[in-house]
Design a protein around this motif. Structure first.
Motif, mmCIF file in Angstrom:
data_model
loop_
_atom_site.group_PDB
_atom_site.id
_atom_site.type_symbol
_atom_site.label_atom_id
_atom_site.label_comp_id
_atom_site.label_asym_id
_atom_site.label_seq_id
_atom_site.Cartn_x
_atom_site.Cartn_y
_atom_site.Cartn_z
ATOM 1 N N ASN A 176 9.625 -17.107 5.151
ATOM 2 C CA ASN A 176 8.698 -16.501 6.096
ATOM 3 C C ASN A 176 7.823 -15.490 5.381
ATOM 4 O O ASN A 176 8.244 -14.854 4.417
ATOM 5 C CB ASN A 176 9.450 -15.779 7.223
ATOM 6 N N LEU A 177 6.616 -15.338 5.882
ATOM 7 C CA LEU A 177 5.731 -14.272 5.418
ATOM 8 C C LEU A 177 5.843 -13.136 6.419
ATOM 9 O O LEU A 177 5.619 -13.333 7.613
ATOM 10 C CB LEU A 177 4.287 -14.773 5.334
ATOM 11 N N GLN A 178 6.223 -11.955 5.948
ATOM 12 C CA GLN A 178 6.439 -10.827 6.850
ATOM 13 C C GLN A 178 5.551 -9.662 6.471
ATOM 14 O O GLN A 178 5.297 -9.414 5.287
ATOM 15 C CB GLN A 178 7.909 -10.391 6.842
ATOM 16 N N VAL A 179 5.097 -8.947 7.498
ATOM 17 C CA VAL A 179 4.294 -7.741 7.324
ATOM 18 C C VAL A 179 5.118 -6.557 7.819
ATOM 19 O O VAL A 179 5.663 -6.598 8.931
ATOM 20 C CB VAL A 179 2.971 -7.835 8.101
ATOM 21 N N PHE A 180 5.218 -5.526 6.983
ATOM 22 C CA PHE A 180 6.000 -4.335 7.324
ATOM 23 C C PHE A 180 5.078 -3.122 7.403
ATOM 24 O O PHE A 180 4.212 -2.937 6.539
ATOM 25 C CB PHE A 180 7.073 -4.071 6.265
ATOM 26 N N LEU A 181 5.247 -2.323 8.419
ATOM 27 C CA LEU A 181 4.580 -1.033 8.535
ATOM 28 C C LEU A 181 5.642 0.047 8.459
ATOM 29 O O LEU A 181 6.555 0.085 9.290
ATOM 30 C CB LEU A 181 3.801 -0.927 9.845
ATOM 31 N N LEU A 214 0.875 -1.173 0.000
ATOM 32 C CA LEU A 214 0.000 0.000 0.000
ATOM 33 C C LEU A 214 0.911 1.221 0.000
ATOM 34 O O LEU A 214 1.669 1.428 0.952
ATOM 35 C CB LEU A 214 -0.905 -0.010 1.227
ATOM 36 N N VAL A 215 0.880 1.995 -1.072
ATOM 37 C CA VAL A 215 1.840 3.080 -1.269
ATOM 38 C C VAL A 215 1.120 4.422 -1.218
ATOM 39 O O VAL A 215 0.070 4.602 -1.850
ATOM 40 C CB VAL A 215 2.577 2.925 -2.618
ATOM 41 N N SER A 216 1.687 5.344 -0.476
ATOM 42 C CA SER A 216 1.167 6.712 -0.413
ATOM 43 C C SER A 216 2.332 7.658 -0.651
ATOM 44 O O SER A 216 3.287 7.693 0.120
ATOM 45 C CB SER A 216 0.539 6.984 0.957
ATOM 46 N N ASN A 217 2.245 8.402 -1.749
ATOM 47 C CA ASN A 217 3.343 9.270 -2.168
ATOM 48 C C ASN A 217 4.616 8.432 -2.309
ATOM 49 O O ASN A 217 4.654 7.506 -3.096
ATOM 50 C CB ASN A 217 3.509 10.439 -1.200
ATOM 51 N N SER A 223 6.117 6.717 0.274
ATOM 52 C CA SER A 223 6.276 5.774 1.373
ATOM 53 C C SER A 223 5.323 4.606 1.193
ATOM 54 O O SER A 223 4.345 4.679 0.447
ATOM 55 C CB SER A 223 6.011 6.467 2.723
ATOM 56 N N ALA A 224 5.621 3.512 1.892
ATOM 57 C CA ALA A 224 4.797 2.318 1.834
ATOM 58 C C ALA A 224 4.324 2.002 3.246
ATOM 59 O O ALA A 224 5.016 1.319 4.010
ATOM 60 C CB ALA A 224 5.576 1.147 1.248
ATOM 61 N N PRO A 225 3.127 2.492 3.631
ATOM 62 C CA PRO A 225 2.639 2.228 4.996
ATOM 63 C C PRO A 225 2.478 0.744 5.295
ATOM 64 O O PRO A 225 2.678 0.307 6.416
ATOM 65 C CB PRO A 225 1.282 2.946 5.023
ATOM 66 N N LEU A 226 2.108 -0.051 4.284
ATOM 67 C CA LEU A 226 1.882 -1.475 4.503
ATOM 68 C C LEU A 226 2.524 -2.284 3.383
ATOM 69 O O LEU A 226 2.312 -1.992 2.200
ATOM 70 C CB LEU A 226 0.376 -1.776 4.557
#
Length: 494
Positions: free
Chosen positions: A418-423, A397-400, A402-405
Motif C-alpha cells: 500500500n501507498l500511505q500518507v502520514f501527517l 518533509l522534516v522540520s526540526n 518532526s516529520a509533518p508529511l
C-alpha cells in the motif's frame, strides 16, 4: 527388697529394669510414660493449619511470616496494604498477597525497595528483539536493518526479508567505471603519468549518462596549468588554462541520452580537437603546448569524475556526474591502470543497463534544504515511482525533529503493498494497490496544506536534481536506475 526406699529411688532413676528381673513387677512399681507427637501423630493431630512445634506433653501452633494466629491453631493473612497505607510510594500501588504484599508499578516498570520508586525495566537485556533493541521508559522498540533488506515483522520483534515485488536487472560489469560513487565531488580515481617531454595530451573513452552536468576528467601538469572536460546542459564543455592562455568552450549535440558515445580529445599542432562518435564537435585554438615538461619529464596528473580539493576553474561546474566510462585510453597508455583500480571494488562497477530516473536502493537518503517564509503554505509532491522492494519511506518533509508529511510504501503481503500518507506520524490516507509492483511507473500527486510555512515542492514535476542535494548517500544514483528487464545493449568496445 521390693517396696523399700532404695528400690523406689532406683526406679525413679530409670534403673528399675536392672533391679527387677520380673517384667510384671517392674511395670507395677515404675510405669513408663511416652510423649505423643501431636504434630505428626495421625491419631492425635494438633490441628495447626501452618506450623506445629511439639514439646514433651504438649505442642504449639505457629504462623508463617505475614500471618497472625487465631484461636491458637488457625493463621490468617496480614493485609499489609491496609495496615501500612504508605508502605508503597506513589505512583506504585500496594497489592496484598498471601503472607506478603507487592508494590506494583505501571507496565514496563518495577518497584525499587531501596529508593522506593518505580524504575524502568530494560527489556533489551532480555533479548526480546531479533534486530536492534532500543529501550524506552516503560517499554522498548525493535528495529531491523532496512539497508540489509530487512523489515520488522507483524509481531513487532522479529526481522523479516523485505519482499522484492519487481526484480530489477541490476547486473554490473567490472570493466565499466561508475562515475557517481562519491557525492563529495572529489575525484573517483587519481592517476599519475611520467612521460617523455613534448608528449601531447590525448584521451578517449566511451561515455554513457543521463546527467546534464558534471566533470568527466580533470588533468594538470604543474600548478596553474590544467585541463577539464565535462558536461553542461548535456553537451561537451572544455576548460583549460596554462601560462599562455585560458579558454571555456562548449559545443556539439547533447549526449546525455543514456546511450554510449565515443568521446575523444586530442592535442594537435596548435589546437585541441574534440570528437563525439568520430565527428569533430570542437576545434580549439591552442598555439602553445597544453602542458610543459619539467626536468626532462612531463608529469601529468589525471583525476576522473571530480575535482581535487580547492581547485578553481574558470566557469563553476557541479563536479558530480552520474555516468559510466568504458574502453578508456589516457595519454595513449591504454586502460590497464584504471582496470587494476576498479576490478576488485564492486562499488565502482557500473550497471550494464540503465534507464532514466533516480535509483534509491535503500542504503541511505538524499536531503534538500528548502527555504520558506512564515505563513500559510501548500506542499505538492509529485512522484513518478516504480517500487522494487515493497516497503520504505519515499519522501519526508522534516522540520526540526518532526516529520509533518511522510509518503511511504508499506508491505501488506508477499506480493502486495500500500501507498500511505502520514501527517505527524498518523496515517491519513492509504492507496491499496498492486500496481505499485508493475513494470509501468505510477504518478502520485499529494497536496498538503498547513498554516505555518510557505513552500511549494514538486518531485519529478520540476524535478529535484539529486546532484544538488545538501546530503546524498553514495548508493543513490541521481540520474539512472536499473530496468526491470535487460534491454538490448550495445557491444562493449574494448
Amino acid at each position: 527388697e521390693p517396696g523399700s526406699r532404695s528400690c523406689e529411688e532406683l526406679c525413679r532413676q530409670r534403673r528399675g529394669p536392672e533391679v527387677f528381673e520380673n517384667q510384671a513387677e517392674t511395670d507395677y512399681f515404675y510405669p513408663i510414660y511416652i510423649d505423643i507427637d501431636e504434630c505428626s501423630d495421625p491419631e492425635f493431630p494438633a490441628g495447626c493449619n501452618q506450623k506445629c512445634l511439639n514439646f514433651p506433653g504438649g505442642f504449639e501452633c505457629m504462623c508463617e511470616k505475614g500471618f497472625y494466629p487465631v484461636h491458637s491453631i488457625n493463621c490468617i493473612d496480614i493485609d499489609e496494604c491496609r495496615q501500612y497505607p504508605s508502605i508503597c510510594a506513589a505512583p506504585a500501588t500496594c497489592m496484598n498477597t498471601p503472607g506478603s504484599f507487592e508494590c506494583r508499578c505501571a507496565e514496563g516498570f518495577k518497584y525499587n525497595l531501596t529508593s522506593k520508586s518505580c524504575s524502568d525495566v530494560d527489556e533489551c537485556v532480555l533479548g526480546v528483539c531479533d534486530g536492534v533493541c532500543v529501550n524506552t521508559p516503560g517499554s522498548f522498540a525493535c528495529h531491523c536493518d532496512g539497508r540489509a533488506g530487512l523489515h520488522l515483522g507483524h509481531d513487532g520483534r522479529s526481522c523479516e526479508r523485505v519482499p522484492v515485488c519487481l526484480p530489477l536487472h541490476d547486473h554490473t560489469h567490472p570493466e565499466m567505471l561508475y562515475l557517481g560513487e562519491h557525492f563529495s565531488g572529489l575525484p573517483l580515481i587519481y592517476l599519475l603519468y611520467r612521460l617523455p617531454p613534448y608528449t601531447r595530451f590525448s584521451a578517449e573513452f566511451d561515455l554513457r549518462t543521463f546527467d546534464p552536468e558534471g566533470v568527466v576528467l580533470y588533468a594538470e601538469a604543474k600548478p596553474g596549468s590544467w585541463f577539464l572536460l565535462g558536461l553542461r546542459d548535456g553537451t561537451i564543455e572544455v576548460q583549460f588554462k596554462n601560462q599562455h592562455s585560458f579558454k571555456v568552450t562548449s559545443g556539439g549535440r547533447a549526449i546525455n541520452t543514456g546511450e554510449w558515445h565515443v568521446v575523444s580529445v586530442e592535442e594537435l599542432e596548435g589546437s585541441l580537437s574534440v570528437k563525439v562518435g568520430g565527428e569533430a564537435v570542437m576545434s580549439i585554438s591552442s598555439p602553445q603546448p597544453l602542458f610543459l615538461s619539467h626536468s626532462g619529464k612531463l608529469e601529468t596528473k589525471i583525476f576522473i569524475a571530480g575535482l581535487p580539493n580547492q581547485t578553481q576553474i574558470l566557469k563553476p561546474m557541479n563536479p558530480r556526474l552520474d555516468g559510466c566510462l568504458r574502453g578508456w585510453n589516457l595519454l595513449n597508455q591504454g586502460s590497464s591502470g584504471v582496470k587494476r583500480i576498479i576490478h576488485g571494488h564492486k562499488s565502482k562497477h557500473c550497471l550494464v543497463s540503465v534507464e532514466t530516473g533516480s535509483y534509491f536502493p535503500g542504503a541511505g537518503l538524499a536531503r534538500f534544504r528548502i527555504p520558506y517564509a512564515h505563513g500559510v503554505y501548500r506542499v505538492e509532491v509529485r512522484l513518478n515511482l516504480r517500487p522494487s522492494s515493497s516497503t520504505g519511506v519515499l519522501f519526508a518533509l522534516v522540520s526540526n525533529s518532526s516529520a509533518p508529511l511522510t509518503i511511504a510504501v508499506v508491505t501488506q503481503g508477499e506480493n502486495e503493498a500500500n501507498l500511505q500518507v502520514f501527517l505527524e506520524g498518523v496515517s491519513v490516507a492509504t492507496l491499496d494497490s498492486l500496481m505499485l509492483c508493475y513494470p509501468e511507473r505510477m504518478e502520485v500527486v499529494v497536496s498538503f496544506n498547513t498554516t505555518h510555512l510557505l513552500v511549494s515542492v514538486q518531485v519529478n514535476g520540476v524535478q529535484l536534481d539529486l546532484d544538488e542535494a545538501e546530503v546524498k548517500h553514495n548508493s543513490i544514483k541521481s540520474h539512472s536506475c536499473p530496468p526491470f528487464s535487460a534491454p538490448h545493449t550495445q557491444p562493449h568496445r574494448k
